[in-house]
Design a protein around this motif. Structure first.
Motif, PDB file in Angstrom:
ATOM      1  N   GLN A 136     -68.852 -17.055 -26.503  1.00 29.13           N
ATOM      2  CA  GLN A 136     -67.705 -16.175 -26.346  1.00 29.13           C
ATOM      3  C   GLN A 136     -68.101 -14.714 -26.591  1.00 29.13           C
ATOM      4  N   ARG A 137     -69.063 -14.483 -27.499  1.00 27.76           N
ATOM      5  CA  ARG A 137     -69.532 -13.109 -27.702  1.00 27.76           C
ATOM      6  C   ARG A 137     -70.231 -12.594 -26.435  1.00 27.76           C
ATOM      7  N   THR A 138     -70.944 -13.510 -25.759  1.00 30.18           N
ATOM      8  CA  THR A 138     -71.563 -13.139 -24.476  1.00 30.18           C
ATOM      9  C   THR A 138     -70.477 -12.792 -23.456  1.00 30.18           C
ATOM     10  N   ALA A 139     -69.419 -13.620 -23.440  1.00 31.46           N
ATOM     11  CA  ALA A 139     -68.316 -13.374 -22.498  1.00 31.46           C
ATOM     12  C   ALA A 139     -67.636 -12.040 -22.790  1.00 31.46           C
ATOM     13  N   VAL A 140     -67.498 -11.712 -24.090  1.00 36.29           N
ATOM     14  CA  VAL A 140     -66.887 -10.418 -24.456  1.00 36.29           C
ATOM     15  C   VAL A 140     -67.828  -9.283 -24.013  1.00 36.29           C
ATOM     16  N   ALA A 141     -69.143  -9.495 -24.212  1.00 34.72           N
ATOM     17  CA  ALA A 141     -70.118  -8.483 -23.778  1.00 34.72           C
ATOM     18  C   ALA A 141     -69.984  -8.252 -22.271  1.00 34.72           C
ATOM     19  N   ARG A 142     -69.841  -9.360 -21.521  1.00 32.42           N
ATOM     20  CA  ARG A 142     -69.691  -9.241 -20.075  1.00 32.42           C
ATOM     21  C   ARG A 142     -68.392  -8.509 -19.716  1.00 32.42           C
ATOM     22  N   ALA A 187     -64.070 -19.886 -37.971  1.00 34.36           N
ATOM     23  CA  ALA A 187     -64.992 -18.798 -38.331  1.00 34.36           C
ATOM     24  C   ALA A 187     -65.407 -18.010 -37.089  1.00 34.36           C
ATOM     25  N   HIS A 188     -65.802 -18.750 -36.034  1.00 36.11           N
ATOM     26  CA  HIS A 188     -66.193 -18.070 -34.796  1.00 36.11           C
ATOM     27  C   HIS A 188     -65.002 -17.386 -34.148  1.00 36.11           C
ATOM     28  N   GLY A 189     -63.834 -18.022 -34.253  1.00 39.52           N
ATOM     29  CA  GLY A 189     -62.606 -17.451 -33.702  1.00 39.52           C
ATOM     30  C   GLY A 189     -62.318 -16.100 -34.338  1.00 39.52           C
ATOM     31  N   GLU A 190     -62.458 -16.062 -35.639  1.00 43.02           N
ATOM     32  CA  GLU A 190     -62.187 -14.822 -36.360  1.00 43.02           C
ATOM     33  C   GLU A 190     -63.187 -13.730 -35.950  1.00 43.02           C
ATOM     34  N   GLU A 191     -64.417 -14.168 -35.780  1.00 44.63           N
ATOM     35  CA  GLU A 191     -65.480 -13.244 -35.360  1.00 44.63           C
ATOM     36  C   GLU A 191     -65.113 -12.576 -34.023  1.00 44.63           C
ATOM     37  N   VAL A 192     -64.645 -13.404 -33.070  1.00 47.30           N
ATOM     38  CA  VAL A 192     -64.283 -12.887 -31.748  1.00 47.30           C
ATOM     39  C   VAL A 192     -63.062 -11.977 -31.852  1.00 47.30           C
ATOM     40  N   ASN A 211     -62.174 -10.197 -34.405  1.00 51.50           N
ATOM     41  CA  ASN A 211     -62.608  -8.934 -34.992  1.00 51.50           C
ATOM     42  C   ASN A 211     -63.252  -8.020 -33.947  1.00 51.50           C
ATOM     43  N   LEU A 212     -64.013  -8.670 -33.048  1.00 49.67           N
ATOM     44  CA  LEU A 212     -64.643  -7.878 -31.965  1.00 49.67           C
ATOM     45  C   LEU A 212     -63.586  -7.220 -31.087  1.00 49.67           C
ATOM     46  N   LEU A 213     -62.573  -8.036 -30.707  1.00 47.75           N
ATOM     47  CA  LEU A 213     -61.507  -7.494 -29.848  1.00 47.75           C
ATOM     48  C   LEU A 213     -60.759  -6.371 -30.574  1.00 47.75           C
ATOM     49  N   ASP A 214     -60.516  -6.584 -31.871  1.00 50.22           N
ATOM     50  CA  ASP A 214     -59.806  -5.577 -32.675  1.00 50.22           C
ATOM     51  C   ASP A 214     -60.597  -4.269 -32.696  1.00 50.22           C
ATOM     52  N   GLN A 215     -61.910  -4.435 -32.866  1.00 48.92           N
ATOM     53  CA  GLN A 215     -62.790  -3.259 -32.900  1.00 48.92           C
ATOM     54  C   GLN A 215     -62.750  -2.505 -31.564  1.00 48.92           C
ATOM     55  N   LEU A 216     -62.787  -3.267 -30.473  1.00 46.08           N
ATOM     56  CA  LEU A 216     -62.720  -2.640 -29.143  1.00 46.08           C
ATOM     57  C   LEU A 216     -61.410  -1.889 -28.974  1.00 46.08           C
ATOM     58  N   ASN A 217     -60.345  -2.507 -29.456  1.00 48.29           N
ATOM     59  CA  ASN A 217     -59.026  -1.872 -29.352  1.00 48.29           C
ATOM     60  C   ASN A 217     -58.991  -0.571 -30.165  1.00 48.29           C
ATOM     61  N   GLN A 218     -59.601  -0.642 -31.349  1.00 51.54           N
ATOM     62  CA  GLN A 218     -59.613   0.576 -32.173  1.00 51.54           C
ATOM     63  C   GLN A 218     -60.438   1.681 -31.516  1.00 51.54           C
ATOM     64  N   GLU A 272     -51.596 -11.980 -34.808  1.00 51.65           N
ATOM     65  CA  GLU A 272     -51.482 -11.009 -35.908  1.00 51.65           C
ATOM     66  C   GLU A 272     -52.312  -9.744 -35.640  1.00 51.65           C
ATOM     67  N   TYR A 273     -53.377  -9.905 -34.861  1.00 50.87           N
ATOM     68  CA  TYR A 273     -54.230  -8.761 -34.574  1.00 50.87           C
ATOM     69  C   TYR A 273     -53.535  -7.766 -33.635  1.00 50.87           C
ATOM     70  N   ALA A 274     -52.563  -8.274 -32.867  1.00 53.11           N
ATOM     71  CA  ALA A 274     -51.887  -7.435 -31.871  1.00 53.11           C
ATOM     72  C   ALA A 274     -50.831  -6.556 -32.546  1.00 53.11           C
ATOM     73  N   ARG A 275     -50.586  -5.404 -31.925  1.00 51.22           N
ATOM     74  CA  ARG A 275     -49.530  -4.515 -32.457  1.00 51.22           C
ATOM     75  C   ARG A 275     -48.157  -4.983 -31.979  1.00 51.22           C
ATOM     76  N   ARG A 276     -48.198  -5.701 -30.858  1.00 53.72           N
ATOM     77  CA  ARG A 276     -46.916  -6.143 -30.291  1.00 53.72           C
ATOM     78  C   ARG A 276     -47.085  -7.551 -29.730  1.00 53.72           C
ATOM     79  N   THR A 277     -46.074  -8.381 -29.879  1.00 51.14           N
ATOM     80  CA  THR A 277     -46.139  -9.749 -29.354  1.00 51.14           C
ATOM     81  C   THR A 277     -44.958  -9.987 -28.414  1.00 51.14           C
ATOM     82  N   ILE A 278     -45.285 -10.466 -27.236  1.00 45.28           N
ATOM     83  CA  ILE A 278     -44.239 -10.805 -26.264  1.00 45.28           C
ATOM     84  C   ILE A 278     -44.152 -12.324 -26.218  1.00 45.28           C
ATOM     85  N   ASN A 279     -42.973 -12.885 -26.364  1.00 44.17           N
ATOM     86  CA  ASN A 279     -42.791 -14.339 -26.323  1.00 44.17           C
ATOM     87  C   ASN A 279     -42.187 -14.756 -24.998  1.00 44.17           C
ATOM     88  N   LEU A 280     -42.881 -15.648 -24.346  1.00 47.99           N
ATOM     89  CA  LEU A 280     -42.406 -16.143 -23.041  1.00 47.99           C
ATOM     90  C   LEU A 280     -41.855 -17.553 -23.207  1.00 47.99           C
TER      91      LEU A 280
END
Lengths: 227, 255
Positions: free
Chosen positions: A148-154, A175-180, A182-189, A205-213
């Motif tokens: 998944q880190r490779t996929a995020v890199a891509r 653990a790996h989920g949290e790692e990914v 954190n990466l997305l959070d960092q990119l957003n920041q 929880e990482y998102a600033r806004r949540t839309i429920n469908l």
């Protein structure tokens, strides 16, 4: 950055007609981190496909970076997609026959970037993801988290303005989920806009806004209060 | 006197191969030369150019034409008479020839054949081989094309996910077609390199049956290879186009 107006998607077969999205209207500002939640079959992935220009809506309007894109042909959508949008999928969607380096390099090839520049950018992004030492490995030689880190890199190597993530931790342990995440959070920041479909409240929880469908419609929208 | 008469009776016209066979230096020097046969001593009175007495399967060999001078000899020995006529008047010609033949050799029945049909008979086997190999070639190409289509379809289906990923990442239709056709073109190239020497061996062996045969040109191999490449290109392009047109979202969604 994103504005939809009564976005509707209907899937038709010979016998059945299914409305996956029903007049969905919402917006995402530049730099936002938005989570889309809801039960299975509520239209989350369909929404993400439309936002990612992988498909056209049946009716309704979609404005991406202030340009109407809801009725573009596939060739035009591909052009917009490759230079502006990065994708992260639940099942990583890496190409098994290509190495980590080659997988991450793909978007740059399709953007027509030269070899030397490609190498530099891929190495930079792999280092950022902590995957440089695995550049010559094949996806099946990696753990789920590494894949998944490779996929995020891509997803970020082409420096897209928007990242669409479809259940990015769905196939990972916590653990790996949290790692990914954190990466997305960092990119957003760092300024990247992220729209993420998820079942997981902790990921949301990482998102600033949540839309429920629910049943193809937006039922609630929660904005996270700053602490 | 006896010898003179005998010599007169045994005049021979021979071909160039016979001159060579006898070891005479040239055609001119052969004239007047004598040689022995089962009939006795023979004398060469003329030399003619080589022509194929039998089918093209065999070489032009030494050949001796027996010349008859007297009427009675001609009537006695002549079994066949070759007649050249203008086309389109066979019935009249045959009736005329039959009448003449009965007057010329009343003790022998009138029988005839046409030279072109006789020559055709010499190559009837080749005609059959030609028709059969035409049919077999067509069937082979048909089976190869069907096999290729099946293989391309199978591979394209196997790679639907990869194609979807590439499309999502911005690959154009031509990118995808190039990837799939490129791989198959390599296979066609390798197949040709295996097939060419095999075809060369089989064909050169077959051509050895003919004393006079065509030479094998490289362009024949190049042409057959090109036809295979074009067929492959068409089939792979069509299949790659169909798979590429699938919505990348729908391809990846149900993984």
């Amino acid at each position: 950055m994103i504005q939809t107006n009564k976005l509707t998607k209907v899937f038709r077969t010979d016998e059945v007609e299914t409305t996956a999205l029903n007049e969905v209207s919402f917006g995402v500002d530049e730099g936002e981190f938005v989570a889309v939640m809801g039960p299975s079959g509520c239209g989350k992935s369909t929404l993400l496909n439309l936002l990612g220009l992988l498909d056209n809506p049946t009716t309704g309007e979609y404005y991406f970076m202030e340009e109407k894109v809801s009725n573009l042909r596939e060739k035009q959508r591909a052009k917009k997609r490759k230079s502006n949008i990065g994708f992260v999928f639940q099942n990583f969607n890496l190409i098994d026959e290509l190495t980590v380096f080659e997988n991450v390099e793909l978007p740059l090839i399709y953007l027509g970037i030269k070899g030397s520049e490609r190498k530099k950018r891929v190495d930079d992004v792999l280092e950022q993801m902590g995957m440089l030492h695995r550049r010559k490995h094949y996806p099946l030689q990696l753990s789920g988290g590494q894949q998944q880190r490779t996929a995020v890199a891509r997803a970020i190597v082409a420096r897209p303005k928007l990242i669409l993530a479809d259940e990015p931790t769905g196939n990972l342990d916590s653990a790996h989920g949290e790692e990914v995440m954190n990466l997305l959070d960092q990119l957003n920041q760092n300024g990247t806009t992220i729209v993420m479909v998820t079942h997981s409240p902790s990921d949301a929880e990482y998102a600033r806004r949540t839309i429920n469908l629910f049943d193809g419609q937006i039922v609630t929208e929660n904005i996270k209060q700053a602490l | 006197m006896k010898t003179k008469t005998r010599l007169k009776k045994c005049l021979r016209v021979i071909n160039e191969a016979m001159v060579e066979y006898m070891g005479w230096p040239d055609n001119q020097s052969a004239i007047g030369k004598k040689f022995h046969s089962l009939r006795g001593q023979e004398r060469v009175v003329g030399v003619f150019k080589n022509f194929n007495v039998k089918s093209l399967h065999s070489q032009r060999k030494p050949f001796v034409l027996n010349m008859k001078e007297n009427d009675w000899e001609i009537r006695y020995f002549a079994a066949w008479v070759a007649v050249k006529y203008l086309p389109g008047s066979e019935k009249e010609i045959l009736a005329f020839l039959e009448e003449k033949w009965k007057a010329f050799a009343p003790s022998r029945p009138f029988d005839y054949t046409f030279l072109d049909q006789e020559i055709d008979k010499l190559y009837s086997n080749e005609e059959k081989v030609s028709t059969l190999s035409g049919i077999l070639t067509f069937l082979t190409i048909l089976i190869a094309v069907l096999g290729l289509f099946g293989l391309v379809s199978f591979m394209a289906d196997q790679r639907t996910r990869e194609i979807g990923i590439r499309r999502t990442l911005g690959a154009t239709l031509s990118n995808i077609i190039r990837i799939i056709t490129g791989e198959f073109m390599w296979l066609v190239l390798i197949a040709n390199f295996i097939a060419w020497p095999a075809a060369y061996l089989v064909l050169s062996n077959w051509l050895k049956n003919f004393a006079y045969h065509t030479s094998m040109n490289f362009w024949v191999y190049l042409l057959s290879g090109s036809i295979a490449a074009v067929l492959t290109l068409i089939i792979t392009s069509v299949k790659a186009y169909n798979v590429s047109r699938l919505n990348p979202g729908s391809v990846l969604k149900y993984e």
